[in-house]
Design a protein around this motif. Structure first.
Motif, PDB file in Angstrom:
ATOM      1  N   MET A   1       0.857  -1.199   0.000  1.00  0.00           N
ATOM      2  CA  MET A   1       0.000   0.000   0.000  1.00  0.00           C
ATOM      3  C   MET A   1       0.890   1.245   0.000  1.00  0.00           C
ATOM      4  SD  MET A   1      -3.180   1.030   2.345  1.00  0.00           S
ATOM      5  CE  MET A   1      -2.381   1.283   3.910  1.00  0.00           C
ATOM      6  N   VAL A   2       0.590   2.145  -0.921  1.00  0.00           N
ATOM      7  CA  VAL A   2       1.409   3.342  -1.056  1.00  0.00           C
ATOM      8  C   VAL A   2       0.597   4.556  -0.643  1.00  0.00           C
ATOM      9  CG1 VAL A   2       2.720   4.735  -2.661  1.00  0.00           C
ATOM     10  CG2 VAL A   2       2.477   2.295  -3.081  1.00  0.00           C
ATOM     11  N   HIS A   3       1.120   5.318   0.309  1.00  0.00           N
ATOM     12  CA  HIS A   3       0.479   6.597   0.638  1.00  0.00           C
ATOM     13  C   HIS A   3       1.284   7.694  -0.040  1.00  0.00           C
ATOM     14  CE1 HIS A   3      -0.236   9.992   3.798  1.00  0.00           C
ATOM     15  NE2 HIS A   3      -0.822  10.247   2.654  1.00  0.00           N
ATOM     16  N   LEU A   4       0.683   8.280  -1.074  1.00  0.00           N
ATOM     17  CA  LEU A   4       1.334   9.398  -1.754  1.00  0.00           C
ATOM     18  C   LEU A   4       1.013  10.663  -0.980  1.00  0.00           C
ATOM     19  CD1 LEU A   4       0.565   8.825  -5.541  1.00  0.00           C
ATOM     20  CD2 LEU A   4       2.637   8.243  -4.269  1.00  0.00           C
ATOM     21  N   MET A   5       2.026  11.379  -0.579  1.00  0.00           N
ATOM     22  CA  MET A   5       1.811  12.640   0.142  1.00  0.00           C
ATOM     23  C   MET A   5       1.080  13.615  -0.784  1.00  0.00           C
ATOM     24  SD  MET A   5       2.820  11.932   3.038  1.00  0.00           S
ATOM     25  CE  MET A   5       3.108  13.436   3.948  1.00  0.00           C
ATOM     26  N   PRO A   6       0.489  14.690  -0.218  1.00  0.00           N
ATOM     27  CA  PRO A   6      -0.417  15.526  -1.014  1.00  0.00           C
ATOM     28  C   PRO A   6       0.107  15.884  -2.408  1.00  0.00           C
ATOM     29  CG  PRO A   6      -0.355  16.280   1.239  1.00  0.00           C
ATOM     30  CD  PRO A   6       0.655  15.178   1.147  1.00  0.00           C
ATOM     31  N   PHE A   7      -0.752  15.648  -3.401  1.00  0.00           N
ATOM     32  CA  PHE A   7      -0.338  15.887  -4.790  1.00  0.00           C
ATOM     33  C   PHE A   7      -1.358  16.726  -5.540  1.00  0.00           C
ATOM     34  CE2 PHE A   7      -2.264  11.685  -4.268  1.00  0.00           C
ATOM     35  CZ  PHE A   7      -3.425  11.857  -5.015  1.00  0.00           C
ATOM     36  N   PHE A   8      -2.381  17.218  -4.844  1.00  0.00           N
ATOM     37  CA  PHE A   8      -3.311  18.117  -5.518  1.00  0.00           C
ATOM     38  C   PHE A   8      -2.741  19.539  -5.471  1.00  0.00           C
ATOM     39  CE2 PHE A   8      -6.312  14.653  -4.221  1.00  0.00           C
ATOM     40  CZ  PHE A   8      -6.637  14.263  -5.518  1.00  0.00           C
ATOM     41  N   ARG A   9      -3.244  20.387  -6.352  1.00  0.00           N
ATOM     42  CA  ARG A   9      -2.702  21.751  -6.424  1.00  0.00           C
ATOM     43  C   ARG A   9      -2.810  22.436  -5.062  1.00  0.00           C
ATOM     44  NH1 ARG A   9      -3.174  25.336 -10.816  1.00  0.00           N
ATOM     45  NH2 ARG A   9      -5.090  26.105  -9.898  1.00  0.00           N
ATOM     46  N   SER A  10      -1.709  23.052  -4.647  1.00  0.00           N
ATOM     47  CA  SER A  10      -1.699  23.627  -3.302  1.00  0.00           C
ATOM     48  C   SER A  10      -1.207  25.073  -3.337  1.00  0.00           C
ATOM     49  CB  SER A  10      -0.831  22.761  -2.389  1.00  0.00           C
ATOM     50  OG  SER A  10       0.476  22.709  -2.898  1.00  0.00           O
ATOM     51  N   HIS A  11      -1.172  25.635  -2.150  1.00  0.00           N
ATOM     52  CA  HIS A  11      -0.840  27.054  -1.975  1.00  0.00           C
ATOM     53  C   HIS A  11       0.484  27.418  -2.646  1.00  0.00           C
ATOM     54  CE1 HIS A  11       0.197  30.612   0.646  1.00  0.00           C
ATOM     55  NE2 HIS A  11      -1.079  30.841   0.389  1.00  0.00           N
ATOM     56  N   GLU A  12       0.517  28.584  -3.277  1.00  0.00           N
ATOM     57  CA  GLU A  12       1.763  29.080  -3.870  1.00  0.00           C
ATOM     58  C   GLU A  12       2.766  29.320  -2.751  1.00  0.00           C
ATOM     59  OE1 GLU A  12       2.657  29.569  -6.949  1.00  0.00           O
ATOM     60  OE2 GLU A  12       0.726  29.170  -7.916  1.00  0.00           O
ATOM     61  N   GLY A  13       4.033  29.089  -3.010  1.00  0.00           N
ATOM     62  CA  GLY A  13       5.055  29.316  -1.976  1.00  0.00           C
ATOM     63  C   GLY A  13       4.951  28.234  -0.924  1.00  0.00           C
ATOM     64  N   ASN A  14       4.903  28.625   0.341  1.00  0.00           N
ATOM     65  CA  ASN A  14       4.771  27.623   1.403  1.00  0.00           C
ATOM     66  C   ASN A  14       3.384  26.995   1.323  1.00  0.00           C
ATOM     67  OD1 ASN A  14       4.759  26.101   3.695  1.00  0.00           O
ATOM     68  ND2 ASN A  14       5.139  27.801   5.122  1.00  0.00           N
ATOM     69  N   SER A  15       3.354  25.671   1.173  1.00  0.00           N
ATOM     70  CA  SER A  15       2.053  25.000   1.082  1.00  0.00           C
ATOM     71  C   SER A  15       1.890  23.999   2.221  1.00  0.00           C
ATOM     72  CB  SER A  15       1.941  24.265  -0.252  1.00  0.00           C
ATOM     73  OG  SER A  15       2.872  23.192  -0.274  1.00  0.00           O
ATOM     74  N   ASP A  16       2.709  24.107   3.247  1.00  0.00           N
ATOM     75  CA  ASP A  16       2.709  23.140   4.343  1.00  0.00           C
ATOM     76  C   ASP A  16       2.814  21.715   3.771  1.00  0.00           C
ATOM     77  OD1 ASP A  16       2.577  21.992   6.841  1.00  0.00           O
ATOM     78  OD2 ASP A  16       0.406  22.182   7.032  1.00  0.00           O
ATOM     79  N   GLY A  17       3.756  21.552   2.872  1.00  0.00           N
ATOM     80  CA  GLY A  17       3.970  20.224   2.283  1.00  0.00           C
ATOM     81  C   GLY A  17       2.775  19.734   1.487  1.00  0.00           C
ATOM     82  N   GLY A  18       2.004  20.664   0.943  1.00  0.00           N
ATOM     83  CA  GLY A  18       0.835  20.276   0.149  1.00  0.00           C
ATOM     84  C   GLY A  18      -0.444  20.200   0.966  1.00  0.00           C
TER      85      GLY A  18
END
Ligand code: GLC
Length: 663
Positions: free
Chosen positions: A132-149
């Motif tokens: 099982m693979v948990h992909l860390m956040p990969f949806f479009r996120s905040h410009e600049g700092n995105s808190d890791g997505g």
């Protein structure tokens, strides 16, 4: 709006009439539709009761009618291959309880660049024994700092840097074809402040202003603040941010660019349900409910773990059961141990193996206990807390881990700390000093995260290997006996932690990079938007040169990769490590040794005792501690030979771990 619903305007509708009308309009997929309506019939009682208790005052039956329509539309959009998987899963036991299942948490960009690169790297995971693979956040996120997505700008829009929705579905299909599963985050407590909803709110749209907690003055924020703790006191103090465009205060429990969504607004519920189902329709099997304890807010409370937060998850699950019945939920609830288990509440009617809320949860307390035992070398707190745990409801499981992308929160039960002979405050201080390397003689290289001078509180950052002493050992002189010993002990600590994560309870999770004993990476210090968040030091970029060294005999990488791969491979064959196997802490007679008996459900299967020594020297425990059945020379499944028994004592090397099988 980018991700808002295309629902027809809410009218005065009767949900049952909507249901009947939908049933009359059965499309081409008759079998699928029939399955949908049968599941809807089965879950409708729960859905309506939960929706009415949460949103009754905001137009209950209208809401239900819209909700049913949404479920029907999202089911119609579910790809046939996923419906086929649903049907297969309905006929078998829960997929996430499959014996031997092992998970891997990974950043797409740091591991393989993007989705396409990731697919090419899949053999790495298969070889390691991951399913099982948990992909860390990969949806479009905040410009600049995105808190890791974790500040999401577009809930269903895959970040073009990683690929697109089709690429994600392809990956899901490929994983499914290999019998593997995909997990992803639903960041449901907050959106980023550049999400279309927040932008609309800033532009004065009343509807979207109501998607958030927005206050014209400080009166209510001050009342909330009085009882709310702070998540990021160093970099984002307080729980509210003044937003110039709004001329008002927005609740921002995490960073100031992460606006808390107002789940007491049923529109938020409907839109986020659509997001959840959209993720399910991309082929995601496990939805990680990010920061789930924070979902409901009430002034005067900590705004964590409120009853309504549980009701929301139940309602989401009941709805998901109708559209995508094979999809499971993972609770990210890093809260007090007794609160974590509430997210796994079976809730169903007695005897029914239906899980009403989450099916999996991170075992954050076990993780924190393992690090405590490693620092103190003593197992009292671990044994009493872990031993005192009740078994989880059927159909649920822990996700056990040593490290993840977040800091280590030292959350223990104060009464148990006292029982173990410590005072809670000073004990925490000791652990913080130990893992930040301030404690004389500490082997760890870590840093304090979010130190709060007001409360004296802090958490710990650092990679598994660095916190286990590898970074310090590698910077020493390996040619000297002391240097060689430091290296050996560091490697054994990593082996000990992963050996326990793989055998004590639950589904083991490997945090990407740990399989190569990746040490801290300090490059975040020079990176914009990251320099003030030291969690980046343990979010490894997988070093493929180091990965190549797994075949180099004697290398650090070969040793740790081999150990973790060995644990995951061996545990698959051990019935006593199945999710429904019981565990019991046995008295080992040594303050350094943890002894846990795992008993498989089927009595004819062998029991296995997990024995772990947290001291940097050899220790022994009496053979009798295992109880009858293990014979005079228990077999160590890990070593592949009989255990060493001297003078009636089972010997464990420094930081040694053994999986002792019944004869
Ligand atoms: C979760 C994530 C963490 C993030 C926070 C806010 O706790 O694991 O990385 O900072 O939520 O979304």
């Amino acid at each position: 709006m980018m991700t808002s619903l295309t629902l027809r305007p809410a009218g005065r509708e009767d949900p049952r009439a909507t249901l009947a009308a939908s049933a009359r309009s059965l499309g081409g997929d008759r079998a699928g539709e029939a399955a949908f309506f049968s599941r809807l019939g089965w879950r409708f009682g729960s859905i309506s009761a939960l929706a009415l208790s949460l949103y009754g005052e905001s137009g209950g039956s209208e809401l239900l009618a819209r909700l049913v329509r949404l479920l029907h539309e999202d089911h119609a959009a579910r790809p046939p291959e996923l419906k086929a998987i649903d049907a297969a899963r309905e006929g078998s036991g829960p997929w996430y309880l499959k014996p031997g299942l092992a998970a891997y948490m990974v950043y797409l960009d740091r591991f393989a660049g993007d989705l396409a690169g990731f697919r090419q790297r899949l053999p790495w995971l298969e070889e390691l024994g991951i399913d099982m693979v948990h992909l860390m956040p990969f949806f479009r996120s905040h410009e600049g700092n995105s808190d890791g997505g974790y500040a999401v700008r577009d809930y269903l829009g895959v970040d073009p840097r990683y690929g697109d929705a089709a690429g994600l579905s392809c990956l899901a299909q490929e994983l499914h074809g290999k019998g593997m599963h995909l997990a992803a985050d639903l960041v449901l407590n907050h959106s980023s402040d550049d999400h279309a909803w927040a932008m609309a709110a800033k532009a004065g749209d009343e509807k979207y202003r109501n998607y958030y907690y927005i206050f014209p003055d400080r009166e209510l924020p001050d009342r909330y603040e009085a009882a709310m703790p702070e998540v990021f006191p160093e970099t984002a103090p307080g729980n509210f941010t003044y937003i110039r465009e709004l001329g008002a205060w927005a609740m921002t429990v995490f960073h100031d660019f992460q606006w808390d969504l107002n789940w007491s607004n049923p529109e938020v519920f409907l839109d986020m349900l659509h997001v959840l189902l959209g993720m399910a329709n991309m082929g995601i099997d496990l939805i990680r409910l990010d920061a789930v304890p924070y979902l409901w807010k009430r002034a005067g409370t900590s705004c964590q773990n409120l009853e309504e937060a549980h009701l929301i998850v139940r309602l989401l699950k009941a709805c998901a059961d109708v559209v995508a019945p094979g999809v499971a939920f993972l609770a990210e609830a890093i809260v007090q141990p007794r609160e974590i288990v509430r997210y796994l509440d079976a809730g169903g009617i007695a005897g029914e193996a239906r899980v009403e809320e989450c099916q999996l949860a991170y075992h954050a307390s076990l993780m924190a206990l393992l690090w405590e035992a490693l620092a103190t070398r003593k197992t009292a707190l671990l044994a009493s807390t872990f031993g005192g745990e009740t078994r989880l409801p059927p159909g649920t499981a822990w996700l056990s881990y040593a490290r993840c992308h977040d800091d280590i929160g030292l959350g223990y039960d104060d009464a148990k700390i006292r029982e173990a002979g410590y005072a809670p405050g000073p004990h925490k201080r000791f652990l913080l000093d130990f893992y930040s390397g301030r404690y004389p003689g500490s082997f760890a290289t870590g840093r304090l995260f979010m130190e709060n001078p007001a409360t004296g509180d802090a958490r710990i950052s650092g990679s598994c290997a660095s916190l286990c002493g590898l970074e310090a050992a590698l910077s020493g002189d390996g040619a000297t006996p002391e240097g060689a010993r430091a290296l050996e002990l560091a490697l054994r600590r990593i082996e000990l932690l992963y050996g326990l994560v793989s055998s004590l309870v639950g589904i083991p999770m490997v945090f990407s990079g740990d399989e190569l004993a990746a040490v801290n990476d300090y490059s975040f210090e020079g990176e914009e938007g990251r320099s003030d968040d030291n969690r980046w030091m343990h979010r490894a970029r997988l070093d493929w040169d180091a990965a190549a060294r797994i075949s180099e005999k004697g290398s650090v990488e070969a040793r740790i990769y081999g150990a973790i791969r060995g644990y995951l491979g061996k545990r698959r064959t051990i019935a006593a490590f199945a999710q429904d196997a019981a565990f019991r802490v046995l008295a080992s007679g040594s303050e350094n040794v943890l002894l846990v008996l795992r008993s498989p459900k089927a009595e004819m299967e062998r029991r296995v005792a997990v024995a772990a020594n947290f001291a940097p020297e050899e220790r022994a425990f009496p053979l009798e501690a295992l109880g009858p059945g293990f014979g005079p020379l228990p077999y160590d499944l890990l070593a592949g030979r009989q255990a060493t028994v001297l003078g009636g004592g089972v010997v464990l090397g420094a930081y040694g771990i053994a999986w002792l099988s019944e004869a």
